[in-house]
Structures are given as C-alpha cells and as structure tokens.
Enzyme design. Sequence first.
Site, short mmCIF file in Angstrom:
data_model
loop_
_atom_site.label_atom_id
_atom_site.label_comp_id
_atom_site.label_asym_id
_atom_site.label_seq_id
_atom_site.Cartn_x
_atom_site.Cartn_y
_atom_site.Cartn_z
N HIS A 8 0.82 -1.21 0.00
CA HIS A 8 0.00 0.00 0.00
C HIS A 8 0.86 1.26 0.00
CE1 HIS A 8 0.69 -0.62 4.39
NE2 HIS A 8 0.79 0.70 4.39
N HIS A 75 2.92 11.14 -7.08
CA HIS A 75 1.48 11.05 -7.24
C HIS A 75 1.04 9.59 -7.18
CE1 HIS A 75 3.06 10.62 -11.38
NE2 HIS A 75 2.11 9.71 -11.49
#
Length: 141
Positions: A8, A75
């Site tokens: 993650h 990003h």
Amino acid sequence: MQMMKYLHTMIRVRDLDKTLAFFELLGLVEVSRKDVPAGRFTLVFLATAPGEPEVELTHNWDHDEPYSVGRNFGHLAYRVDDIYAACERLQQAGVTINRPPRDGRMAFVRSPDDVSIELLQAGEALPAREPWLSMPNAGQW
C-alpha cells in the site's frame, strides 16, 4: 532472491470523511478500517477491488494543521475506462481538474489533502475533444 509484494501507499489526511468521499468518487472502496484510541488515530485501507493494491489513509485525530507535501512523493495513478467521463464526474462533484485530459490520455486532480492523483486512459488515447482540449491547467499537478 526473495520475492516482494507491493502492499500500500500511506497518505496522512486531516478530514477523513472528506477524503473518503473524494476517493469514492475515483471508484475506490473501503477494504478495512482500524481505530486506535490509545494512539488517537484511524487507519482506513482503500482499493479499486479486494486484493488490489491499497491506499492507506492515516487520520491522526488531534492533528488540524495541513501536512507538507514531500518532494519524494510524486502522485498516485489510476487507470480509467473513459478519461472524459471520469473527469466530468469529478468536476461535477466540485473537484478541480488541475491538468485536463487535452490529449485524451492523461489528467491530474488533487485530493482534499493536496495529494496529486493521475488518471490514465485505459488502452489507446481517446480522440481529443472539447471542453478538455482548450481547458488550461489549474494550480499544480
């Protein structure tokens, strides 16, 4: 060589409800949540589908000031089926399209916590069309 698996990406957020609503607009769903009263924080894990890579939202209950955006983080990127429909849906919900999909291929938006999100058209770029073609950039992306 030992195999590794991506788990993650963690993002610190100030307003958990507002940030969850933003990521739901992108199509992510809550996979799990853990409140830690002793540490005064909540962890919420989101994904496009169960078993897919996750985004971890960390909400520190007592933190009210904006977090700085580190230069070592660029990003998050998500593939979408129709870049124009995705941007239109976000724009109608009040999200600023920082880098419009003028090329039918790529757009950038920002989360409520100023995290840059790249949207990429699945497959080939769509034919360029208005209003996206002549829309200027807004802010940073």
